[in-house]
Design a protein around this motif. Sequence first.
Motif, PDB file in Angstrom:
ATOM      1  N   GLN A  60       0.819  -1.204   0.000  1.00  0.00           N
ATOM      2  CA  GLN A  60       0.000   0.000   0.000  1.00  0.00           C
ATOM      3  C   GLN A  60       0.863   1.269   0.000  1.00  0.00           C
ATOM      4  OE1 GLN A  60      -2.678   0.335   3.318  1.00  0.00           O
ATOM      5  NE2 GLN A  60      -4.157   1.454   2.108  1.00  0.00           N
ATOM      6  N   GLN A  61       1.999   1.223   0.646  1.00  0.00           N
ATOM      7  CA  GLN A  61       2.852   2.400   0.767  1.00  0.00           C
ATOM      8  C   GLN A  61       4.070   2.316  -0.158  1.00  0.00           C
ATOM      9  OE1 GLN A  61       3.358   1.962   4.977  1.00  0.00           O
ATOM     10  NE2 GLN A  61       1.707   3.393   5.422  1.00  0.00           N
ATOM     11  N   SER A  62       3.937   1.576  -1.244  1.00  0.00           N
ATOM     12  CA  SER A  62       5.079   1.326  -2.125  1.00  0.00           C
ATOM     13  C   SER A  62       5.670   2.595  -2.717  1.00  0.00           C
ATOM     14  CB  SER A  62       4.678   0.365  -3.246  1.00  0.00           C
ATOM     15  OG  SER A  62       3.665   0.940  -4.041  1.00  0.00           O
ATOM     16  N   ILE A  63       4.841   3.531  -3.124  1.00  0.00           N
ATOM     17  CA  ILE A  63       5.355   4.747  -3.760  1.00  0.00           C
ATOM     18  C   ILE A  63       6.215   5.532  -2.777  1.00  0.00           C
ATOM     19  CG2 ILE A  63       4.678   6.973  -4.758  1.00  0.00           C
ATOM     20  CD1 ILE A  63       2.291   5.503  -6.011  1.00  0.00           C
ATOM     21  N   LYS A  92      14.684  -2.627  -5.796  1.00  0.00           N
ATOM     22  CA  LYS A  92      14.509  -3.022  -7.205  1.00  0.00           C
ATOM     23  C   LYS A  92      14.097  -4.494  -7.292  1.00  0.00           C
ATOM     24  CE  LYS A  92      17.918   0.089  -9.267  1.00  0.00           C
ATOM     25  NZ  LYS A  92      19.256   0.142  -9.903  1.00  0.00           N
ATOM     26  N   ARG A  93      14.748  -5.327  -6.487  1.00  0.00           N
ATOM     27  CA  ARG A  93      14.413  -6.752  -6.490  1.00  0.00           C
ATOM     28  C   ARG A  93      12.988  -6.981  -5.997  1.00  0.00           C
ATOM     29  NH1 ARG A  93      13.132 -10.478  -3.311  1.00  0.00           N
ATOM     30  NH2 ARG A  93      13.432  -9.225  -1.453  1.00  0.00           N
ATOM     31  N   PHE A  94      12.607  -6.266  -4.953  1.00  0.00           N
ATOM     32  CA  PHE A  94      11.308  -6.486  -4.332  1.00  0.00           C
ATOM     33  C   PHE A  94      10.148  -5.964  -5.179  1.00  0.00           C
ATOM     34  CE2 PHE A  94       7.937  -5.121  -1.339  1.00  0.00           C
ATOM     35  CZ  PHE A  94       7.567  -6.380  -0.886  1.00  0.00           C
ATOM     36  N   TYR A  95      10.268  -4.751  -5.685  1.00  0.00           N
ATOM     37  CA  TYR A  95       9.139  -4.133  -6.387  1.00  0.00           C
ATOM     38  C   TYR A  95       9.129  -4.343  -7.898  1.00  0.00           C
ATOM     39  CZ  TYR A  95       7.679  -1.680  -2.183  1.00  0.00           C
ATOM     40  OH  TYR A  95       7.225  -1.374  -0.932  1.00  0.00           O
ATOM     41  N   LYS A  96      10.226  -4.709  -8.476  1.00  0.00           N
ATOM     42  CA  LYS A  96      10.342  -4.869  -9.931  1.00  0.00           C
ATOM     43  C   LYS A  96      10.344  -3.494 -10.602  1.00  0.00           C
ATOM     44  CE  LYS A  96      10.035  -9.278  -9.240  1.00  0.00           C
ATOM     45  NZ  LYS A  96      11.077  -9.702  -8.393  1.00  0.00           N
ATOM     46  N   SER A  97      10.851  -3.439 -11.803  1.00  0.00           N
ATOM     47  CA  SER A  97      11.120  -2.153 -12.449  1.00  0.00           C
ATOM     48  C   SER A  97       9.873  -1.356 -12.831  1.00  0.00           C
ATOM     49  CB  SER A  97      11.985  -2.367 -13.691  1.00  0.00           C
ATOM     50  OG  SER A  97      11.301  -3.191 -14.612  1.00  0.00           O
ATOM     51  N   ALA A  98       8.777  -2.010 -13.203  1.00  0.00           N
ATOM     52  CA  ALA A  98       7.586  -1.274 -13.633  1.00  0.00           C
ATOM     53  C   ALA A  98       7.030  -0.404 -12.504  1.00  0.00           C
ATOM     54  CB  ALA A  98       6.522  -2.246 -14.118  1.00  0.00           C
ATOM     55  N   ARG A  99       6.957  -0.958 -11.313  1.00  0.00           N
ATOM     56  CA  ARG A  99       6.426  -0.195 -10.184  1.00  0.00           C
ATOM     57  C   ARG A  99       7.378   0.934  -9.785  1.00  0.00           C
ATOM     58  NH1 ARG A  99       3.756  -3.156  -5.196  1.00  0.00           N
ATOM     59  NH2 ARG A  99       1.753  -2.235  -5.690  1.00  0.00           N
ATOM     60  N   ILE A 100       8.657   0.687  -9.888  1.00  0.00           N
ATOM     61  CA  ILE A 100       9.640   1.716  -9.551  1.00  0.00           C
ATOM     62  C   ILE A 100       9.555   2.867 -10.549  1.00  0.00           C
ATOM     63  CG2 ILE A 100      12.112   2.211  -9.391  1.00  0.00           C
ATOM     64  CD1 ILE A 100      12.405  -0.648  -8.229  1.00  0.00           C
ATOM     65  N   LYS A 101       9.451   2.545 -11.839  1.00  0.00           N
ATOM     66  CA  LYS A 101       9.305   3.599 -12.852  1.00  0.00           C
ATOM     67  C   LYS A 101       8.046   4.410 -12.617  1.00  0.00           C
ATOM     68  CE  LYS A 101      11.833   1.312 -16.532  1.00  0.00           C
ATOM     69  NZ  LYS A 101      11.733   0.596 -17.814  1.00  0.00           N
ATOM     70  N   GLU A 102       6.968   3.732 -12.268  1.00  0.00           N
ATOM     71  CA  GLU A 102       5.706   4.419 -11.990  1.00  0.00           C
ATOM     72  C   GLU A 102       5.853   5.372 -10.803  1.00  0.00           C
ATOM     73  OE1 GLU A 102       1.392   3.307 -10.058  1.00  0.00           O
ATOM     74  OE2 GLU A 102       2.509   1.738 -11.093  1.00  0.00           O
ATOM     75  N   ALA A 103       6.501   4.909  -9.740  1.00  0.00           N
ATOM     76  CA  ALA A 103       6.646   5.726  -8.538  1.00  0.00           C
ATOM     77  C   ALA A 103       7.567   6.924  -8.776  1.00  0.00           C
ATOM     78  CB  ALA A 103       7.186   4.879  -7.393  1.00  0.00           C
ATOM     79  N   LEU A 104       8.617   6.707  -9.531  1.00  0.00           N
ATOM     80  CA  LEU A 104       9.589   7.778  -9.730  1.00  0.00           C
ATOM     81  C   LEU A 104       9.241   8.694 -10.905  1.00  0.00           C
ATOM     82  CD1 LEU A 104      12.910   5.824  -9.059  1.00  0.00           C
ATOM     83  CD2 LEU A 104      11.608   7.277  -7.493  1.00  0.00           C
ATOM     84  N   SER A 105       8.350   8.272 -11.768  1.00  0.00           N
ATOM     85  CA  SER A 105       7.993   9.105 -12.922  1.00  0.00           C
ATOM     86  C   SER A 105       7.212  10.342 -12.522  1.00  0.00           C
ATOM     87  CB  SER A 105       7.179   8.296 -13.935  1.00  0.00           C
ATOM     88  OG  SER A 105       5.918   7.980 -13.375  1.00  0.00           O
ATOM     89  N   ASN A 106       6.491  10.283 -11.423  1.00  0.00           N
ATOM     90  CA  ASN A 106       5.706  11.424 -10.953  1.00  0.00           C
ATOM     91  C   ASN A 106       6.519  12.341 -10.049  1.00  0.00           C
ATOM     92  OD1 ASN A 106       3.487  10.376 -12.285  1.00  0.00           O
ATOM     93  ND2 ASN A 106       2.855   9.179 -10.519  1.00  0.00           N
ATOM     94  N   GLU A 107       7.764  12.047  -9.870  1.00  0.00           N
ATOM     95  CA  GLU A 107       8.619  12.828  -8.970  1.00  0.00           C
ATOM     96  C   GLU A 107       8.979  14.148  -9.635  1.00  0.00           C
ATOM     97  OE1 GLU A 107      10.424  13.821  -5.588  1.00  0.00           O
ATOM     98  OE2 GLU A 107       9.317  11.983  -5.881  1.00  0.00           O
ATOM     99  N   THR A 108       8.533  15.251  -9.029  1.00  0.00           N
ATOM    100  CA  THR A 108       8.833  16.576  -9.578  1.00  0.00           C
ATOM    101  C   THR A 108      10.090  17.160  -8.949  1.00  0.00           C
ATOM    102  OG1 THR A 108       7.406  17.591  -7.930  1.00  0.00           O
ATOM    103  CG2 THR A 108       6.429  17.100 -10.079  1.00  0.00           C
ATOM    104  N   ARG A 109      10.428  16.666  -7.779  1.00  0.00           N
ATOM    105  CA  ARG A 109      11.598  17.166  -7.062  1.00  0.00           C
ATOM    106  C   ARG A 109      12.853  16.533  -7.627  1.00  0.00           C
ATOM    107  NH1 ARG A 109      12.375  15.748  -0.931  1.00  0.00           N
ATOM    108  NH2 ARG A 109      14.519  16.380  -0.778  1.00  0.00           N
ATOM    109  N   LYS A 110      13.845  17.337  -7.861  1.00  0.00           N
ATOM    110  CA  LYS A 110      15.106  16.817  -8.387  1.00  0.00           C
ATOM    111  C   LYS A 110      15.911  16.202  -7.248  1.00  0.00           C
ATOM    112  CE  LYS A 110      15.617  20.130 -12.142  1.00  0.00           C
ATOM    113  NZ  LYS A 110      14.734  19.846 -13.027  1.00  0.00           N
ATOM    114  N   PRO A 111      16.677  15.184  -7.533  1.00  0.00           N
ATOM    115  CA  PRO A 111      17.498  14.578  -6.479  1.00  0.00           C
ATOM    116  C   PRO A 111      18.559  15.565  -5.983  1.00  0.00           C
ATOM    117  CG  PRO A 111      17.965  13.588  -8.612  1.00  0.00           C
ATOM    118  CD  PRO A 111      16.830  14.534  -8.809  1.00  0.00           C
TER     119      PRO A 111
END
Length: 165
Positions: free
Chosen positions: A114-117, A136-155
């Motif tokens: 539920q709190q993956s993002i 990366k191993r736990f969530y797989k790449s698709a979910r990680i891309k989804e979570a990080l694609s909405n990130e507006t803040r720069k690292p």
Amino acid sequence: MSTLIEKYKGIHPGIILERLLNQKGISQRPFAISIGEYPQTINAITKGKRKLNTALALKIEKKLNLEEGSLALLQTYFEIKEEKSKLEQNTPDLTLLRKSLFWDTDISKIDWQQQSIAVIKRVFERGNDIEKEEIKRFYKSARIKEALSNETRKPYAIYKNNENV
């Protein structure tokens, strides 16, 4: 009893109790008083916020002419379902994640699905390479891309003379 159990197996007995009371047109407060219980107790049970103990289950079953033990068995099956869901909950390898990464929460109480993002964002913002690899191993790449694609803040980055170092 077997039909009641099979039909409602895994559902909190309080929900069944609420249905039964509604079908019979009985209000919770007078019912609770008639069996010698506090109305708040019956309300908490019908909302699924409290367990139904055996003694109370027997009182309710007797008053509603239910087969003895049926509500107690429903409570047991509900608890079994809860325990199975806890065991089946996948978690990343917590030995690879620093507790300080989740300083503001109890790491053992995180709902990793539920709190993956939020978890992904935090680990990729503040985690080390080992922690990132585990996520990366736990969530797989698709979910990680989804979570990080909405990130507006720069690292975080260090700038020197308007150039990224």
